[in-house]
Design a protein around this motif. Structure first.
Motif, PDB file in Angstrom:
ATOM      1  N   LEU A 360       0.847  -1.192  -0.053  1.00  0.00           N
ATOM      2  CA  LEU A 360      -0.052  -0.150   0.035  1.00  0.00           C
ATOM      3  C   LEU A 360       0.798   1.332   0.032  1.00  0.00           C
ATOM      4  O   LEU A 360       2.000   1.257   0.431  1.00  0.00           O
ATOM      5  N   ALA A 361       0.445   2.339  -0.729  1.00  0.00           N
ATOM      6  CA  ALA A 361       1.067   3.695  -0.675  1.00  0.00           C
ATOM      7  C   ALA A 361       0.045   4.722  -0.349  1.00  0.00           C
ATOM      8  O   ALA A 361      -1.089   4.903  -1.107  1.00  0.00           O
ATOM      9  N   PRO A 362       0.421   5.609   0.436  1.00  0.00           N
ATOM     10  CA  PRO A 362      -0.466   6.707   0.896  1.00  0.00           C
ATOM     11  C   PRO A 362      -0.072   7.998  -0.061  1.00  0.00           C
ATOM     12  O   PRO A 362       1.073   7.983  -0.664  1.00  0.00           O
ATOM     13  N   HIS A 363      -1.080   8.878  -0.075  1.00  0.00           N
ATOM     14  CA  HIS A 363      -0.688   9.762  -1.007  1.00  0.00           C
ATOM     15  C   HIS A 363       0.039  11.160  -0.281  1.00  0.00           C
ATOM     16  O   HIS A 363       1.029  11.458  -0.967  1.00  0.00           O
ATOM     17  N   ALA A 364      -0.130  11.319   0.918  1.00  0.00           N
ATOM     18  CA  ALA A 364       0.682  11.969   1.738  1.00  0.00           C
ATOM     19  C   ALA A 364       1.105  13.316   1.061  1.00  0.00           C
ATOM     20  O   ALA A 364       2.136  13.765   1.160  1.00  0.00           O
ATOM     21  N   PRO A 365       0.279  14.286   0.852  1.00  0.00           N
ATOM     22  CA  PRO A 365       0.667  15.639   0.334  1.00  0.00           C
ATOM     23  C   PRO A 365       0.723  16.401   1.573  1.00  0.00           C
ATOM     24  O   PRO A 365       0.352  16.093   2.823  1.00  0.00           O
ATOM     25  N   LEU A 366       1.242  17.624   1.266  1.00  0.00           N
ATOM     26  CA  LEU A 366       1.775  18.490   2.561  1.00  0.00           C
ATOM     27  C   LEU A 366       0.596  19.025   3.160  1.00  0.00           C
ATOM     28  O   LEU A 366       0.416  18.998   4.361  1.00  0.00           O
ATOM     29  N   GLU A 367      -0.781  19.239   2.391  1.00  0.00           N
ATOM     30  CA  GLU A 367      -1.715  19.675   2.882  1.00  0.00           C
ATOM     31  C   GLU A 367      -2.799  18.592   3.029  1.00  0.00           C
ATOM     32  O   GLU A 367      -3.188  17.874   2.132  1.00  0.00           O
ATOM     33  N   PRO A 368      -3.347  18.466   4.440  1.00  0.00           N
ATOM     34  CA  PRO A 368      -4.259  17.481   4.725  1.00  0.00           C
ATOM     35  C   PRO A 368      -5.707  17.674   4.155  1.00  0.00           C
ATOM     36  O   PRO A 368      -5.726  18.952   3.558  1.00  0.00           O
ATOM     37  N   MET A 369      -6.548  16.952   4.254  1.00  0.00           N
ATOM     38  CA  MET A 369      -7.835  17.221   3.851  1.00  0.00           C
ATOM     39  C   MET A 369      -8.703  18.254   4.605  1.00  0.00           C
ATOM     40  O   MET A 369      -8.266  18.157   5.756  1.00  0.00           O
ATOM     41  N   THR A 370      -8.974  19.345   3.934  1.00  0.00           N
ATOM     42  CA  THR A 370      -9.741  20.302   4.700  1.00  0.00           C
ATOM     43  C   THR A 370     -10.831  20.712   3.923  1.00  0.00           C
ATOM     44  O   THR A 370     -10.824  20.868   2.626  1.00  0.00           O
ATOM     45  N   CYS A 371     -11.769  21.804   4.422  1.00  0.00           N
ATOM     46  CA  CYS A 371     -12.980  22.163   3.792  1.00  0.00           C
ATOM     47  C   CYS A 371     -13.398  23.160   4.997  1.00  0.00           C
ATOM     48  O   CYS A 371     -13.778  23.011   6.161  1.00  0.00           O
ATOM     49  N   THR A 372     -13.866  24.504   4.429  1.00  0.00           N
ATOM     50  CA  THR A 372     -14.719  25.445   5.014  1.00  0.00           C
ATOM     51  C   THR A 372     -15.839  25.509   4.518  1.00  0.00           C
ATOM     52  O   THR A 372     -16.320  25.623   3.345  1.00  0.00           O
ATOM     53  N   ALA A 373     -17.092  25.356   5.380  1.00  0.00           N
ATOM     54  CA  ALA A 373     -18.408  25.043   5.034  1.00  0.00           C
ATOM     55  C   ALA A 373     -19.313  26.338   5.845  1.00  0.00           C
ATOM     56  O   ALA A 373     -19.051  26.707   7.024  1.00  0.00           O
ATOM     57  N   ASP A 374     -20.115  26.909   5.073  1.00  0.00           N
ATOM     58  CA  ASP A 374     -21.223  27.733   5.635  1.00  0.00           C
ATOM     59  C   ASP A 374     -22.265  27.775   5.363  1.00  0.00           C
ATOM     60  O   ASP A 374     -22.761  28.087   4.035  1.00  0.00           O
ATOM     61  N   TYR A 375     -23.310  27.027   6.074  1.00  0.00           N
ATOM     62  CA  TYR A 375     -24.621  26.711   5.835  1.00  0.00           C
ATOM     63  C   TYR A 375     -25.423  27.647   6.670  1.00  0.00           C
ATOM     64  O   TYR A 375     -25.535  28.080   7.618  1.00  0.00           O
ATOM     65  N   ALA A 376     -26.287  28.405   5.777  1.00  0.00           N
ATOM     66  CA  ALA A 376     -27.209  29.578   6.276  1.00  0.00           C
ATOM     67  C   ALA A 376     -28.319  29.682   5.329  1.00  0.00           C
ATOM     68  O   ALA A 376     -28.012  29.840   4.312  1.00  0.00           O
ATOM     69  N   HIS A 377     -29.456  29.776   5.824  1.00  0.00           N
ATOM     70  CA  HIS A 377     -30.788  30.057   5.198  1.00  0.00           C
ATOM     71  C   HIS A 377     -30.880  29.172   4.011  1.00  0.00           C
ATOM     72  O   HIS A 377     -31.348  29.347   2.854  1.00  0.00           O
ATOM     73  N   GLY A 378     -30.816  27.966   4.127  1.00  0.00           N
ATOM     74  CA  GLY A 378     -30.870  26.811   3.223  1.00  0.00           C
ATOM     75  C   GLY A 378     -29.911  26.745   1.966  1.00  0.00           C
ATOM     76  O   GLY A 378     -30.248  26.049   1.042  1.00  0.00           O
ATOM     77  N   ARG A 379     -28.786  27.613   2.283  1.00  0.00           N
ATOM     78  CA  ARG A 379     -27.693  27.633   1.188  1.00  0.00           C
ATOM     79  C   ARG A 379     -26.440  27.098   1.683  1.00  0.00           C
ATOM     80  O   ARG A 379     -26.192  27.394   3.063  1.00  0.00           O
ATOM     81  N   LEU A 380     -25.539  26.455   0.919  1.00  0.00           N
ATOM     82  CA  LEU A 380     -24.291  26.048   1.443  1.00  0.00           C
ATOM     83  C   LEU A 380     -23.226  26.501   0.806  1.00  0.00           C
ATOM     84  O   LEU A 380     -23.276  26.680  -0.621  1.00  0.00           O
ATOM     85  N   SER A 381     -21.996  27.100   1.178  1.00  0.00           N
ATOM     86  CA  SER A 381     -21.127  27.633   0.736  1.00  0.00           C
ATOM     87  C   SER A 381     -19.807  26.867   1.065  1.00  0.00           C
ATOM     88  O   SER A 381     -19.634  26.468   2.274  1.00  0.00           O
ATOM     89  N   LEU A 382     -18.802  26.365   0.057  1.00  0.00           N
ATOM     90  CA  LEU A 382     -17.743  25.569   0.313  1.00  0.00           C
ATOM     91  C   LEU A 382     -16.587  26.147  -0.013  1.00  0.00           C
ATOM     92  O   LEU A 382     -16.409  26.676  -1.173  1.00  0.00           O
ATOM     93  N   TRP A 383     -15.333  26.219   0.738  1.00  0.00           N
ATOM     94  CA  TRP A 383     -14.075  26.543   0.221  1.00  0.00           C
ATOM     95  C   TRP A 383     -13.006  25.347   0.525  1.00  0.00           C
ATOM     96  O   TRP A 383     -13.063  25.054   1.595  1.00  0.00           O
ATOM     97  N   LEU A 384     -12.710  24.876  -0.577  1.00  0.00           N
ATOM     98  CA  LEU A 384     -11.768  23.645  -0.535  1.00  0.00           C
ATOM     99  C   LEU A 384     -10.904  23.388  -1.645  1.00  0.00           C
ATOM    100  O   LEU A 384     -11.319  23.854  -2.842  1.00  0.00           O
ATOM    101  N   PRO A 385      -9.597  22.838  -1.373  1.00  0.00           N
ATOM    102  CA  PRO A 385      -9.092  22.335  -2.579  1.00  0.00           C
ATOM    103  C   PRO A 385      -9.656  21.158  -3.131  1.00  0.00           C
ATOM    104  O   PRO A 385      -9.696  20.092  -1.990  1.00  0.00           O
ATOM    105  N   THR A 386     -10.020  20.959  -4.292  1.00  0.00           N
ATOM    106  CA  THR A 386     -10.728  19.839  -4.801  1.00  0.00           C
ATOM    107  C   THR A 386     -10.389  19.522  -6.189  1.00  0.00           C
ATOM    108  O   THR A 386     -10.229  20.372  -6.942  1.00  0.00           O
TER     109      THR A 386
END
Length: 747
Positions: A360-386
């Motif tokens: 097995l081999a891991p990906h091991a990027p310097l930046e781990p998995m991350t996401c900023t989410a903002d749920y408000a008034h029935g809408r969702l905004s996401l900021w993430l590296p994808t």
């Protein structure tokens, strides 16, 4: 009397995919799908839009929309360079921004590569249309330039024509007599800047087939232009996901259960609540997250929780993985590729057989998995590296039961990925946490979580059998490879239902062609077969830089070297004798050998060579290595010769080849990724024993000029690096290393 008009049929995405049987429904409904989509690129004050790909400001600034994720590979430079070259722009006035989610920017080439198990049985036009309908904006499989070069050239040509028309109207001349250079339109001694013309040019009409720019003078294509993303990264102004700050935002860390069927059974809430800054604990059956006023507090609270999960019934460890591969290799396989009459060639013949294995081999990027989410008034905004913004949006929407149209994705710069950020778990988790706390939340996986819950490059085993023909060539070749059906896993996980139905029609059974990609070498072998033996190893696997080629090239190029030794031939000349139909690969081999001072593969030379054809590109790698008395592997030198077709930016190519060599080196020499009781033992980057500057070999990269279409580059150097090193160790020690990482054989 006219008959009644047929009833209108309401077509939604699911009905199109599954109506009348998945494949049939897709083929029939394809005729009803839209053929074109409206751009949704937005213009700021003083900017004029030129279609979906660029806008030009009154100040002359040219901004190019890039639909591919910038993960360090240089796509924010290569793609704008293609358009700017065709436009005739001044590179100092070119900028870039991420393209919005839109079917216009779908990447069918990446979809066909990643999801071949699900889409491979469908007509190509249907595959391309599905990629658009499903918002498959994918950055993967070395496809960025190959997928978008033509679109960008056409966009640049169209904008250039519009600018020339606007200038010609002012001058009272034929627009076809005008040209562009340095962000100006030129007609004789007359000149007008793009900024002066942009507003009027945007109102002109584009001809049906705008002519492409001719001539070689002043062209940007092929030049080592400076990276557009480098200045901001150097001065710290570049925004990564961890830099996102929103009003009232909180921070979260997460712990997931071990691999397999498990469930959260206990957390120590009292201990976690004693951590200063701790705000909330969110639990599901699969994971627990702590929310705090800062991420350090969230991570400390997570440790204090000491979460316990129910132990899975199926125990996964190194022995069970090896046993699963052994059982698969000895069991029934599916023939994926075949030519000639292998059975007749092998009947009664003396053959050479060797077994190989990779861990097995891991990906091991310097930046781990991350996401900023903002749920408000029935809408969702996401900021993430994808690498898959449409799939991230779909996963987050599904988690909250939202219409995907109510989810906005802001694609961020990524701190490395290597395939990891195709995964969408963090988007769904962050959405759920934000919904639970009713505040913006920034979720970051702790390093040990990122490594332990990775979707690993699969473990695999191979049994290769060959017969040597007259003159020392290979007359027959059989590759039996036991590996998980990672392509199927990926489709089931990321496409989530609809296309998986199509997968059942397109590819019955458990076999997966993507699991054995690259197993058939580029050499002229008249009788050949490749079998996939699906292995259930119990560990989730995913796409890893270069996919299956990372292990199939190790199998094939190591075995070719063994065959050369059996035939008592120089490994280089042995290969060259079988490359009459592959002049580009032969040229790479000759160049690498010449640059590296090849000594014929003599015992004690410590030299090894390997070659690979991959994604429309060709590469040969020569390595010099030895084993110390302490049984440590030292690689002194790597020499690579590359033919990747027409080069957009040679500096970017060189960077990616150098990075791929180091990535392959790390996979070859790093510590093995072991499993104990359903948990990966690796918890820190230090556990991986990655190369450092102190032990990085001398690297030489030669880019061979070529007039062919561009091939893939970002993954190209990974597959041949490990076999080149293994072949070098054989000449240095007389011992054949048949297992990756190579340290597992050296110990």
């Amino acid at each position: 009397m006219a008959g009644k008009p047929p009833p209108r049929i309401r077509l939604d995405r699911r009905r199109l995919l599954v109506g009348g049987g998945a494949g049939l429904g897709l083929v029939v409904a394809w005729g009803l799908w839209p053929r074109s989509y409206a751009p949704n690129l937005s213009a700021g004050p003083g900017e004029s839009l030129f279609g979906a790909w660029l806008k030009i400001g009154k100040d002359g600034q040219v901004r190019v929309a890039v639909p591919q994720a910038e993960m360090g590979q240089g796509v924010y430079t290569a793609l704008p360079q293609i358009l700017a070259d065709e436009l005739g722009a001044d590179w100092k006035l070119v900028g870039v921004e991420p393209a919005p989610l839109n079917p216009l920017y779908a990447n069918p080439l990446a979809a066909q590569t990643l999801f071949a198990a699900a889409l491979g049985g469908l007509p190509e036009k249907v595959q391309r249309s599905h990629a658009a309908r499903a918002d498959l904006m994918l950055t993967a499989a070395s496809t960025s330039v190959r997928a978008f070069e033509d679109d960008l050239r056409q966009a640049g040509a169209a904008a250039r024509v519009l600018l020339c028309k606007a200038a010609a109207r002012r001058w009272g001349v034929d627009w076809q007599a005008c040209g562009t250079a340095g962000s100006t339109v030129i007609h004789g001694n007359q000149r007008l800047g793009f900024g002066e013309l942009a507003e009027a040019a945007a109102q002109e009409k584009v001809p049906a087939q705008p002519p492409l720019r001719g001539g070689e003078a002043g062209r940007l294509l092929g030049q080592p232009l400076p990276r557009l993303d480098a200045p901001a990264k150097l001065d710290g102004s570049a925004n990564f996901a961890a830099d996102v700050r929103l009003p009232n935002m909180v921070f979260a860390a997460i712990r997931q259960g071990p691999v397999g069927e498990t469930e959260l059974v206990h957390v120590d809430r009292a201990a976690a609540n004693r951590v200063r800054g701790m705000l909330s604990i969110i639990t599901t059956k699969q994971w627990v997250a702590t929310v705090a006023s800062n991420w350090w507090a969230a991570e400390r609270a997570l440790q204090a929780l000491r979460p316990r999960f129910r132990n899975p019934a199926l125990v996964i460890n190194d022995d069970s993985i090896d046993a699963a591969l052994d059982a698969a290799l000895d069991g029934e396989g599916a023939r994926i590729e075949a030519k000639g009459d292998l059975a007749a060639e092998f009947r009664g013949a003396r053959v050479v057989t060797a077994d190989y294995r990779v861990g097995l081999a891991p990906h091991a990027p310097l930046e781990p998995m991350t996401c900023t989410a903002d749920y408000a008034h029935g809408r969702l905004s996401l900021w993430l590296p994808t690498q898959a913004p449409g799939l991230a949006r779909a996963a987050a929407a599904k988690a909250l039961g939202l219409d995907p149209a109510r989810v906005t994705v802001h694609a961020m710069l990524g701190g490395g990925s290597f395939g990891e950020k195709l995964e969408v778990d963090a988007a769904a988790q962050a959405a759920l946490i934000s919904h639970a706390v009713q505040r913006p939340v920034q979720l970051t996986w702790p390093r040990d979580e990122d490594l332990r819950r990775d979707r690993f490059r699969p473990a695999a085993a191979a049994r290769l059998t060959a017969k040597l023909g007259q003159g020392g060539t290979v007359s027959a070749w059989l590759a039996k490879i036991a590996a998980p059906s990672t392509g199927r896993e990926l489709a089931a996980r990321l496409l989530a239902g609809d296309t998986v139905t199509a997968a059942g029609l397109a590819l019955p059974g458990k076999e997966d062609p993507s699991a054995v990609e690259g197993a058939a070498p580029a050499y002229a072998i008249p009788n050949l077969a490749v079998d996939h033996h699906p292995a259930e190893i119990g560990v989730p696997t995913g796409y890893w830089r270069s996919g299956a080629h990372s292990y199939t090239c190790f199998f094939a190029e190591s075995f070719v070297d063994e065959l050369a030794h059996v035939a008592n031939r120089d490994p280089l000349s042995f290969r060259m004798a079988m490359l009459g139909n592959q002049p580009r690969l032969a040229r790479c081999l000759q160049t690498a050998a010449q640059l590296g001072g090849w000594q014929g593969g003599e015992p004690g030379s410590g030299q090894g060579i390997a070659a690979h054809a991959f994604r429309g590109s060709y590469i040969a790698v020569m390595a010099e290595a030895h084993l110390t008395p302490q049984r440590e592997i030292v690689v002194e030198r790597l020499v690579a010769a590359v033919d990747c077709g027409r080069v957009v930016n040679p500096d970017l190519v060189r960077q990616q080849i150098e990075g791929g060599l180091l990535f392959g080196l790390a996979a070859a020499l790093g510590a093995p990724t072991t499993f104990s009781e359903n948990i990966a033992d690796v918890q820190t980057l230090a556990d991986l024993d990655l190369p450092t500057l102190a032990n990085t070999p001398d690297i030489t990269v030669e880019i061979l000029p070529s007039g062919s279409d561009p091939g893939g580059v970002s993954e190209l150097a990974v597959p041949p690096t490990a076999p080149a090193i293994a072949n070098a160790l054989q000449t240095a020690t007389g011992t054949r290393f048949r297992r990756l990482p190579l340290l597992s054989d050296a110990e």
